[in-house]
Motif scaffolding. Structure first.
Motif, PDB file in Angstrom:
ATOM      1  N   ILE A 123      14.661  -6.334  -9.300  1.00  0.00           N
ATOM      2  CA  ILE A 123      14.041  -6.996  -8.154  1.00  0.00           C
ATOM      3  C   ILE A 123      14.531  -8.440  -8.041  1.00  0.00           C
ATOM      4  O   ILE A 123      14.799  -8.939  -6.934  1.00  0.00           O
ATOM      5  CB  ILE A 123      12.504  -6.949  -8.272  1.00  0.00           C
ATOM      6  N   SER A 124      14.663  -9.103  -9.177  1.00  0.00           N
ATOM      7  CA  SER A 124      15.154 -10.476  -9.155  1.00  0.00           C
ATOM      8  C   SER A 124      16.620 -10.539  -8.744  1.00  0.00           C
ATOM      9  O   SER A 124      17.038 -11.473  -8.048  1.00  0.00           O
ATOM     10  CB  SER A 124      14.974 -11.111 -10.536  1.00  0.00           C
ATOM     11  N   VAL A 125      17.412  -9.558  -9.165  1.00  0.00           N
ATOM     12  CA  VAL A 125      18.816  -9.492  -8.758  1.00  0.00           C
ATOM     13  C   VAL A 125      18.913  -9.372  -7.237  1.00  0.00           C
ATOM     14  O   VAL A 125      19.681 -10.077  -6.580  1.00  0.00           O
ATOM     15  CB  VAL A 125      19.533  -8.302  -9.440  1.00  0.00           C
ATOM     16  N   LYS A 137      14.546  -6.116   4.511  1.00  0.00           N
ATOM     17  CA  LYS A 137      15.601  -5.114   4.678  1.00  0.00           C
ATOM     18  C   LYS A 137      16.316  -4.813   3.370  1.00  0.00           C
ATOM     19  O   LYS A 137      16.486  -3.641   3.008  1.00  0.00           O
ATOM     20  CB  LYS A 137      16.612  -5.606   5.716  1.00  0.00           C
ATOM     21  N   LEU A 138      16.710  -5.851   2.648  1.00  0.00           N
ATOM     22  CA  LEU A 138      17.431  -5.622   1.394  1.00  0.00           C
ATOM     23  C   LEU A 138      16.543  -4.946   0.359  1.00  0.00           C
ATOM     24  O   LEU A 138      16.977  -4.045  -0.361  1.00  0.00           O
ATOM     25  CB  LEU A 138      17.964  -6.949   0.845  1.00  0.00           C
ATOM     26  N   ASN A 139      15.287  -5.383   0.297  1.00  0.00           N
ATOM     27  CA  ASN A 139      14.376  -4.766  -0.664  1.00  0.00           C
ATOM     28  C   ASN A 139      14.149  -3.294  -0.342  1.00  0.00           C
ATOM     29  O   ASN A 139      14.127  -2.445  -1.242  1.00  0.00           O
ATOM     30  CB  ASN A 139      13.038  -5.510  -0.671  1.00  0.00           C
ATOM     31  N   SER A 140      13.990  -2.969   0.945  1.00  0.00           N
ATOM     32  CA  SER A 140      13.741  -1.576   1.318  1.00  0.00           C
ATOM     33  C   SER A 140      14.969  -0.707   1.058  1.00  0.00           C
ATOM     34  O   SER A 140      14.840   0.450   0.646  1.00  0.00           O
ATOM     35  CB  SER A 140      13.323  -1.483   2.788  1.00  0.00           C
ATOM     36  N   LEU A 141      16.164  -1.254   1.289  1.00  0.00           N
ATOM     37  CA  LEU A 141      17.384  -0.496   1.008  1.00  0.00           C
ATOM     38  C   LEU A 141      17.503  -0.188  -0.481  1.00  0.00           C
ATOM     39  O   LEU A 141      17.943   0.896  -0.874  1.00  0.00           O
ATOM     40  CB  LEU A 141      18.618  -1.265   1.478  1.00  0.00           C
ATOM     41  N   MET A 142      17.131  -1.136  -1.304  1.00  0.00           N
ATOM     42  CA  MET A 142      17.160  -0.908  -2.743  1.00  0.00           C
ATOM     43  C   MET A 142      16.060   0.046  -3.170  1.00  0.00           C
ATOM     44  O   MET A 142      16.299   1.059  -3.823  1.00  0.00           O
ATOM     45  CB  MET A 142      17.008  -2.248  -3.478  1.00  0.00           C
ATOM     46  N   TYR A 143      14.817  -0.241  -2.737  1.00  0.00           N
ATOM     47  CA  TYR A 143      13.666   0.474  -3.277  1.00  0.00           C
ATOM     48  C   TYR A 143      13.537   1.897  -2.750  1.00  0.00           C
ATOM     49  O   TYR A 143      12.898   2.727  -3.387  1.00  0.00           O
ATOM     50  CB  TYR A 143      12.381  -0.305  -2.981  1.00  0.00           C
ATOM     51  N   CYS A 144      14.163   2.201  -1.607  1.00  0.00           N
ATOM     52  CA  CYS A 144      14.062   3.574  -1.110  1.00  0.00           C
ATOM     53  C   CYS A 144      14.780   4.551  -2.049  1.00  0.00           C
ATOM     54  O   CYS A 144      14.608   5.758  -1.939  1.00  0.00           O
ATOM     55  CB  CYS A 144      14.589   3.705   0.318  1.00  0.00           C
ATOM     56  N   GLY A 145      15.561   4.023  -2.983  1.00  0.00           N
ATOM     57  CA  GLY A 145      16.142   4.883  -4.007  1.00  0.00           C
ATOM     58  C   GLY A 145      15.081   5.597  -4.820  1.00  0.00           C
ATOM     59  O   GLY A 145      15.301   6.729  -5.298  1.00  0.00           O
ATOM     60  N   GLY A 317       2.808   9.206   1.340  1.00  0.00           N
ATOM     61  CA  GLY A 317       4.072   8.624   0.898  1.00  0.00           C
ATOM     62  C   GLY A 317       4.403   7.336   1.621  1.00  0.00           C
ATOM     63  O   GLY A 317       4.849   6.350   1.011  1.00  0.00           O
ATOM     64  N   ILE A 318       4.179   7.333   2.936  1.00  0.00           N
ATOM     65  CA  ILE A 318       4.477   6.131   3.728  1.00  0.00           C
ATOM     66  C   ILE A 318       3.702   4.925   3.218  1.00  0.00           C
ATOM     67  O   ILE A 318       4.270   3.848   3.005  1.00  0.00           O
ATOM     68  CB  ILE A 318       4.152   6.376   5.219  1.00  0.00           C
ATOM     69  N   PHE A 319       2.404   5.115   3.001  1.00  0.00           N
ATOM     70  CA  PHE A 319       1.561   3.955   2.733  1.00  0.00           C
ATOM     71  C   PHE A 319       1.367   3.640   1.252  1.00  0.00           C
ATOM     72  O   PHE A 319       1.089   2.487   0.912  1.00  0.00           O
ATOM     73  CB  PHE A 319       0.204   4.139   3.414  1.00  0.00           C
ATOM     74  N   SER A 320       1.512   4.622   0.353  1.00  0.00           N
ATOM     75  CA  SER A 320       1.369   4.302  -1.072  1.00  0.00           C
ATOM     76  C   SER A 320       2.676   3.766  -1.649  1.00  0.00           C
ATOM     77  O   SER A 320       2.723   2.635  -2.157  1.00  0.00           O
ATOM     78  CB  SER A 320       0.878   5.516  -1.864  1.00  0.00           C
ATOM     79  N   THR A 321       3.744   4.540  -1.559  1.00  0.00           N
ATOM     80  CA  THR A 321       5.026   4.052  -2.071  1.00  0.00           C
ATOM     81  C   THR A 321       5.568   2.927  -1.191  1.00  0.00           C
ATOM     82  O   THR A 321       6.129   1.940  -1.698  1.00  0.00           O
ATOM     83  CB  THR A 321       6.047   5.193  -2.149  1.00  0.00           C
ATOM     84  N   GLY A 322       5.412   3.055   0.127  1.00  0.00           N
ATOM     85  CA  GLY A 322       5.834   1.983   1.018  1.00  0.00           C
ATOM     86  C   GLY A 322       5.090   0.695   0.744  1.00  0.00           C
ATOM     87  O   GLY A 322       5.672  -0.399   0.738  1.00  0.00           O
ATOM     88  N   GLY A 323       3.786   0.802   0.497  1.00  0.00           N
ATOM     89  CA  GLY A 323       2.999  -0.382   0.160  1.00  0.00           C
ATOM     90  C   GLY A 323       3.428  -0.991  -1.163  1.00  0.00           C
ATOM     91  O   GLY A 323       3.495  -2.227  -1.307  1.00  0.00           O
ATOM     92  N   GLN A 324       3.735  -0.142  -2.130  1.00  0.00           N
ATOM     93  CA  GLN A 324       4.223  -0.632  -3.414  1.00  0.00           C
ATOM     94  C   GLN A 324       5.541  -1.385  -3.240  1.00  0.00           C
ATOM     95  O   GLN A 324       5.767  -2.431  -3.857  1.00  0.00           O
ATOM     96  CB  GLN A 324       4.413   0.540  -4.374  1.00  0.00           C
ATOM     97  N   SER A 325       6.406  -0.876  -2.386  1.00  0.00           N
ATOM     98  CA  SER A 325       7.699  -1.537  -2.170  1.00  0.00           C
ATOM     99  C   SER A 325       7.517  -2.917  -1.546  1.00  0.00           C
ATOM    100  O   SER A 325       8.292  -3.842  -1.823  1.00  0.00           O
ATOM    101  CB  SER A 325       8.594  -0.674  -1.273  1.00  0.00           C
ATOM    102  N   ILE A 326       6.489  -3.075  -0.705  1.00  0.00           N
ATOM    103  CA  ILE A 326       6.215  -4.386  -0.115  1.00  0.00           C
ATOM    104  C   ILE A 326       5.827  -5.394  -1.193  1.00  0.00           C
ATOM    105  O   ILE A 326       6.264  -6.547  -1.183  1.00  0.00           O
ATOM    106  CB  ILE A 326       5.097  -4.269   0.950  1.00  0.00           C
ATOM    107  N   LEU A 327       5.011  -4.952  -2.151  1.00  0.00           N
ATOM    108  CA  LEU A 327       4.644  -5.851  -3.244  1.00  0.00           C
ATOM    109  C   LEU A 327       5.872  -6.257  -4.042  1.00  0.00           C
ATOM    110  O   LEU A 327       6.022  -7.425  -4.433  1.00  0.00           O
ATOM    111  CB  LEU A 327       3.622  -5.162  -4.162  1.00  0.00           C
ATOM    112  N   TYR A 328       6.764  -5.313  -4.305  1.00  0.00           N
ATOM    113  CA  TYR A 328       7.997  -5.648  -5.004  1.00  0.00           C
ATOM    114  C   TYR A 328       8.830  -6.627  -4.182  1.00  0.00           C
ATOM    115  O   TYR A 328       9.479  -7.520  -4.731  1.00  0.00           O
ATOM    116  CB  TYR A 328       8.814  -4.379  -5.275  1.00  0.00           C
ATOM    117  N   GLY A 329       8.828  -6.444  -2.871  1.00  0.00           N
ATOM    118  CA  GLY A 329       9.635  -7.295  -2.011  1.00  0.00           C
ATOM    119  C   GLY A 329       9.147  -8.734  -1.958  1.00  0.00           C
ATOM    120  O   GLY A 329       9.946  -9.671  -1.900  1.00  0.00           O
ATOM    121  N   ILE A 330       7.819  -8.937  -1.977  1.00  0.00           N
ATOM    122  CA  ILE A 330       7.289 -10.296  -1.848  1.00  0.00           C
ATOM    123  C   ILE A 330       7.158 -11.011  -3.182  1.00  0.00           C
ATOM    124  O   ILE A 330       7.101 -12.237  -3.215  1.00  0.00           O
ATOM    125  CB  ILE A 330       5.922 -10.304  -1.128  1.00  0.00           C
ATOM    126  N   SER A 331       7.105 -10.283  -4.292  1.00  0.00           N
ATOM    127  CA  SER A 331       6.807 -10.932  -5.576  1.00  0.00           C
ATOM    128  C   SER A 331       7.790 -12.030  -5.968  1.00  0.00           C
ATOM    129  O   SER A 331       7.358 -13.047  -6.536  1.00  0.00           O
ATOM    130  CB  SER A 331       6.698  -9.886  -6.694  1.00  0.00           C
TER     131      SER A 331
END
Length: 401
Positions: A123-125, A137-145, A317-331
């Motif tokens: 995430i820091s990278v 955008k960059l976080n979602s492209l990474m985290y959708c993996g 899936g949209i709101f649980s994993t998607g919500g988790q990805s938002i937390l990773y994106g803002i941290s």
């Protein structure tokens, strides 16, 4: 090639590699849920013991995230990410060869340890490559993996209904090792601006300074709370949803189908919510995420209609994993300087604690005979607390734009 073009190519390859790291985390997160019945039959485990199998991997992630982030601030992100993947790959492969319950538990813990250390570093990278305009955008492209990896496992289970659980772990353990030489070639540890001055390299601040000094606790504590409860709900669904659906009367393939569309929804949510992160205020996004997740859980745990369950699975899936990805994106935006990976790692480790707690509590609730109604009652307060915590972070994020 100009310096700008070289930087762009470097960014693309960095996101590409981080995507695959997330892919194998998704593979590992989904594999135990798909393999649960086979593992239980092989080792004669009850529901509580299967909960331990789920949670020990997450327990390892907790320690990996907490200490891996700290070590990365000293050793550099590249070295820690490569070492993390090596540990993960070795012990996931070892899981396939486990012959005793104790070996299974140990292998799951160290698999999680490797993955846990990889996530805050990754995430820091990605955060180093992002601006406030393209962070989502960059976080979602990474985290959708992550959901793509989970879809891959679910698809294997659907296409090869008689596939052995050991085969899943063997595939998931060997293939990520291919990433290590690619990381050695592509990734570069970016020197911090402070280290580029003629003055001596500053000391890395201690953990208390990173997390709490100068009223930093106002951001650290809500971030921890939101990670804890959001990941708790997400991991209940990832680990237990197939078994819960079969307990509600669905056939095995029907349950796996709902799990598959759950992960399809996770891809959609990761990309769509990442897009919205760059355009909406954080409190608006929190309202969408947690209201949507409340509706999804209510449907998943109260109906046996296949069409409704498929819809609820996509929403979950949209709101649980998607919500988790938002937390990773803002941290990463809440921490800066030489302690950034430490800050991100601490938040993720609290999330892993929630992710470990959720499956364990679910096993206990089921053992007490409370069923899905009990799980729903457990989930409701968690959603409210998470929504409030994320909303309190909205004002701070706005000041950084």
């Amino acid at each position: 090639m100009t310096q700008i073009q070289t930087g762009k190519v470097q960014r693309i390859f960095t996101i590409f590699l981080c995507f695959w790291v997330a892919f194998f985390e998704g593979f590992d997160l989904q594999a135990p849920g798909i393999a649960a019945k086979g593992i239980a039959a092989t080792f004669s485990l009850d529901q509580v013991q299967i909960g331990y199998v789920f949670s020990l991997g997450v327990f390892g992630m907790l320690f990996g995230a907490f200490f891996g982030g700290r070590i990365a601030d000293y050793w550099g992100q590249k070295k820690v990410l490569m070492l993390s993947i090596a540990i993960f790959g070795f012990f996931m492969t070892a899981t396939a060869f486990a012959t005793h319950t104790e070996v299974l538990y140990i292998a799951r813990f160290f698999t999680g340890l490797g993955l846990g250390a990889a996530m805050p570093t990754m995430i820091s990278v990605v955060g180093d490559e992002a601006t406030e305009q393209n962070r989502g955008k960059l976080n979602s492209l990474m985290y959708c993996g992550l959901p793509v990896g989970a879809i891959f496992v679910a698809s294997l289970a659907l296409l090869f209904s008689d596939i052995k659980w050991q085969t899943l772990f063997f595939i998931g353990g060997l293939t990520p090792l291919v990433l290590i030489p690619l990381m050695a070639l592509v990734l570069k540890d970016k020197p911090h601006p402070l280290t580029q001055t003629p003055t001596p390299t500053p000391a890395i601040p201690n953990m208390a300074q990173v997390l709490f000094k100068n009223q930093q606790y106002k951001h650290t504590l809500p971030l921890w709370v939101s990670f804890f409860f959001t990941l708790m709900i997400n991991y209940i669904l990832i680990n237990w949803l197939p078994n819960l659906l079969m307990g509600q009367g669905l056939e095995k393939q029907q349950a796996f189908m709902v799990m598959l569309v759950f992960q399809v929804g996770a891809v959609i949510g990761t990309l769509a919510l990442g897009y919205l992160l760059d355009r909406l205020k954080l409190w608006q996004l929190a309202s969408i995420i947690y209201c949507g997740l409340l509706l999804a859980l209510s449907l998943l745990f109260t109906t046996t209609s296949i069409p409704v369950l498929i819809l609820a699975g996509v929403m979950g899936g949209i709101f649980s994993t998607g919500g988790q990805s938002i937390l990773y994106g803002i941290s990463p935006i809440f921490y800066s300087g030489l302690g950034k990976v430490t800050g991100v790692g601490s938040a993720i480790s609290l999330g892993r604690l929630g992710a470990m707690t959720g499956p364990l509590l679910t096993g206990k609730i089921l053992a007490l005979g409370c069923g899905t109604a009990g799980i729903l009652m457990l989930s409701l307060p968690a959603l409210v607390i998470s929504a409030v915590a994320v909303t309190t972070l909205s004002k701070y994020k706005s000041t950084l734009k």
